[in-house]
Design an enzyme around this catalytic site. Structure first.
Site, short mmCIF file in Angstrom:
data_model
loop_
_atom_site.label_atom_id
_atom_site.label_comp_id
_atom_site.label_asym_id
_atom_site.label_seq_id
_atom_site.Cartn_x
_atom_site.Cartn_y
_atom_site.Cartn_z
N SER A 252 0.86 -1.18 0.00
CA SER A 252 0.00 0.00 0.00
C SER A 252 0.90 1.23 0.00
O SER A 252 2.10 1.14 0.24
CB SER A 252 -0.89 -0.02 1.25
N CYS A 253 0.31 2.39 -0.28
CA CYS A 253 1.08 3.65 -0.23
C CYS A 253 0.08 4.80 -0.16
O CYS A 253 -0.96 4.67 0.48
CB CYS A 253 2.00 3.77 -1.44
N GLY A 254 0.38 5.92 -0.79
CA GLY A 254 -0.55 7.04 -0.78
C GLY A 254 -1.70 6.87 -1.74
O GLY A 254 -2.85 7.13 -1.40
N TRP A 281 -3.86 4.70 0.81
CA TRP A 281 -4.30 5.67 1.81
C TRP A 281 -5.21 6.75 1.22
O TRP A 281 -5.98 7.39 1.95
CB TRP A 281 -3.10 6.31 2.50
#
Length: 299
Positions: A252-254, A281
């Site tokens: 996952s990330c932004g 996110w």
């Protein structure tokens, strides 16, 4: 008699990344498609289309990660489209069944080249790799470039078949908090992971998915050459972050871009089944009904 270089088949891909030497050796050969996938946050005010027109690797087409994603009507940035949409968009760039695809970007290996690599794999093709070091390394070595409007490619047929094991939805990730079957891994910087820094996406809370691990994508890249670190170093850093590479990993990330750097890096270390939480996110931080943690990770 030996065939001329431009009629030779494309060399076999050596792995998830290719070197500048490999690409230079294969440029112009039939069946090789090169895609400039440069992407930056809107706040950075970069004209990626203009930069591509000014300087690109010969024969490249510009692949806008937002254009090959779900339509603009989707509330989240560059989400995975349906198979028909992806097939039409990538086919319009001249990419067809059986082609070998090399993606690159103007930030080395830190923007959307890895995302497009993952999307091609998600929709069924393993004939894809990322140029290690991207355009910066290519330019630093004095390799050839071209400029001006890129010739329009001839559209080709790309057969897209979704591999659902390589993607996760918000419901999958929420259910996993209790199950802990997947090791959810966050590619954001530590300050964002711990909720100590504001998010660049408007309206998002600061924090992380409960139980997730932190493996900043920048920890997997050589800061000078913009190339991926050696596979053994990548594996060591993943383990130091708390990951068991014999178990499932979801990155996952932004907004689902740099998470793909984790997937790419771990693929070079032999773990080719990393899935991506597509909403990342940008989705989780927008929803007040979803749980989150802040502060240093414990355990």
């Amino acid at each position: 008699m030996t065939d001329s270089v431009d009629t030779l088949p494309v060399d076999t891909l050596p792995g998830p990344v290719v070197s500048t030497d490999w690409l230079a050796r294969n440029l112009g050969r039939p069946g090789l498609r090169v895609l400039d996938c440069s992407w930056y946050f809107p706040s950075q005010n970069r004209d990626t289309h203009g930069e591509f027109t000014a300087t690109r690797i010969p024969g490249a087409q510009f692949c806008d990660v937002d254009d090959v994603s779900a339509p603009d009507t989707h509330p989240l940035p560059h989400m995975v489209p349906d198979a028909a949409t992806f097939a039409a968009k990538i086919g319009a760039l001249g990419v067809g069944d059986g082609d070998t695809i090399v993606t690159y970007d103007s930030a080395g290996i830190a923007t959307a080249a890895a995302r497009v690599w993952w999307m091609v794999r998600l929709f069924g093709s393993d004939r894809v790799a990322v140029l290690d070091g991207g355009l910066p390394k290519w330019l630093a070595e004095g390799r050839p470039t071209e400029s001006g409007p890129a010739p329009a490619p001839e559209a080709r047929v790309f057969t897209a078949t979704l591999r659902p094991a390589l993607v996760r939805s918000v419901d999958d990730v929420l259910a996993n908090i209790d199950r802990s079957a997947d090791q959810v891994t966050d590619a954001r910087a530590q300050a964002r992971f711990e909720g100590a820094a504001a998010e660049p996406w408007p309206g998002r809370r600061s924090g992380r998915i409960p139980g997730s691990f932190n493996l900043p994508h920048t920890d997997l890249i050589d800061g000078d050459s913009k190339t991926l670190l050696p596979p053994d170093v990548i594996a060591a850093r993943a383990k130091a972050a708390g990951l068991d590479l014999d178990r499932p990993v979801v990155a996952s990330c932004g907004s689902g871009i740099t998470a793909c750097v984790i997937a790419l890096a771990l693929a070079t270390a032999g773990k080719t089944d990393v899935a991506i939480y597509d909403g990342s996110w940008a989705e989780w931080g927008l929803r007040a009904d979803l749980p989150m943690d802040v502060g240093p990770r414990v355990g």
